[in-house]
Design an enzyme around this catalytic site. Structure first.
Site, short mmCIF file in Angstrom:
data_model
loop_
_atom_site.label_atom_id
_atom_site.label_comp_id
_atom_site.label_asym_id
_atom_site.label_seq_id
_atom_site.Cartn_x
_atom_site.Cartn_y
_atom_site.Cartn_z
N GLU A 1 24.89 -19.17 -20.62
CA GLU A 1 23.89 -19.55 -21.85
C GLU A 1 23.63 -18.45 -22.88
O GLU A 1 23.64 -18.55 -24.06
CB GLU A 1 22.57 -20.17 -21.44
N CYS B 1 21.62 -18.10 -12.39
CA CYS B 1 20.91 -17.02 -12.03
C CYS B 1 19.55 -17.26 -11.08
O CYS B 1 19.96 -17.87 -10.11
CB CYS B 1 20.40 -16.08 -13.19
N HIS C 1 24.60 -15.64 -16.69
CA HIS C 1 24.02 -16.42 -17.79
C HIS C 1 24.89 -16.82 -18.85
O HIS C 1 25.27 -16.24 -19.82
CB HIS C 1 23.02 -15.46 -18.58
N1 GLN Z 1 16.48 -11.39 -9.94
C1 GLN Z 1 15.81 -12.54 -10.87
C2 GLN Z 1 15.32 -13.47 -9.25
O1 GLN Z 1 15.28 -13.07 -8.28
C3 GLN Z 1 17.05 -13.35 -11.36
C4 GLN Z 1 17.22 -12.85 -12.53
C5 GLN Z 1 17.62 -13.62 -13.70
O2 GLN Z 1 17.52 -14.83 -13.47
N2 GLN Z 1 18.18 -13.12 -14.61
O3 GLN Z 1 14.74 -14.52 -9.87
#
Ligand code: GLN
Length: 207
Positions: free
Chosen positions: A189, A87, A187
Site C-alpha cells: 500500500e 506487516c 507494505h
Molecule cells: N514491527 C511491527 C509489529 O510487530 C510491524 C511493523 C509494521 O507493520 N510496519 O507489529
C-alpha cells in the site's frame, strides 16, 4: 489497476484502529471497492472481505480487544472471509507469533508462524524489488520493522522470499497465501501497488 465493474462493488472492511489505513483505502477505492472503516463491532455489517493494515501488532491487538472487534475478527476468520494482512496485519492473521508480547493475540487465519521484527536493528527498514508468484512484474516492497514467516504449513503457497542476513544467511517467506487469506511482510500500500488487493477482491464470493 483494473477497476471492478460498477455493478459489483464488494464491501471491504479495513481494521481502522491504528496504522496505515488511508493508503489501503485509496487502493481499494481505486479498484472500485466500497470501503468500511472498522472501529467498533457494528461497523462490520455487510463486509465481504477484510484488510488488516501495517502498524504495530501489539497496539492493534490491545485495541481489538478493547473495542470488541476481536470477537468479530475471530468470527470472520471462522466464516472464511477473504483477508489481506500487511506487516502488522500479517502478524495478526498468523497462527503463531514468535517474539510477540505475552498478551498479544493472533487469529490463526493462515497456517504460518511469524517472527516479529525479524530483520533486526541493522536492517530496520529497507526497500527491494521482489518477484512475487502470480504477480507478473516485480513488486516494489517497502519493509518497515518487518516480520518474516519462520514456518509455513503444507497448504500455504509461498509467493515470495527474501534472504535474511545473519551468521547463516537463509531465505524466508515474505508473501504467503492459503485459500482465501493473503499475507505480506511488507507494505504494498505504501508503494501504491494494488495487485495483492486485486487478488483479494478476486476471492470475494460471486465475483
Ligand atoms: N514491527 C511491527 C509489529 O510487530 C510491524 C511493523 C509494521 O507493520 N510496519 O507489529
Amino acid at each position: 489497476m483494473s477497476p471492478l465493474s460498477p455493478l459489483r462493488r464488494p464491501r471491504v472492511g479495513i481494521v481502522a484502529l491504528q496504522g496505515d489505513v488511508r493508503e489501503h483505502q485509496a487502493i481499494l477505492e481505486s479498484l472500485g471497492a466500497e470501503v468500511a472503516l472498522l472501529r467498533m463491532p457494528a461497523d462490520v455489517k455487510g463486509v465481504e472481505a477484510l484488510v488488516l493494515p501495517g502498524g504495530e501488532s501489539t497496539t492493534m491487538s490491545l485495541l481489538l480487544q478493547s473495542s470488541g472487534l476481536d470477537e468479530e475478527l475471530a468470527r470472520m476468520v471462522d466464516d472464511r472471509l477473504p483477508m489481506l494482512g500487511t506487516c502488522a496485519g500479517m502478524i495478526l492473521l498468523a497462527r503463531e507469533v514468535l517474539d510477540g508480547r505475552p498478551d498479544q493475540r493472533c487469529f490463526g487465519a493462515i497456517d504460518v508462524s511469524v517472527r516479529r521484527n525479524a530483520f533486526g536493528r541493522q536492517l530496520d527498514s529497507f526497500e527491494a524489488e521482489l518477484s512475487v508468484r502470480h504477480m507478473g512484474a516485480p513488486m516494489h516492497a517497502v519493509f518497515i520493522r518487518a516480520p518474516v514467516v519462520e514456518r509455513a504449513g503444507p497448504g500455504v503457497d509461498v509467493m515470495a522470499t527474501v534472504d535474511l542476513p545473519g551468521d547463516v544467511a537463509r531465505s524466508v517467506p515474505v508473501v504467503c497465501m492459503e485459500g482465501h487469506v493473503i499475507v505480506a511482510s511488507f507494505h504494498p500500500e505504501l508503494a501504491a501497488d494494488g495487485r495483492l488487493h486485486e487478488l483479494l477482491l478476486s476471492k470475494v464470493e460471486g465475483d
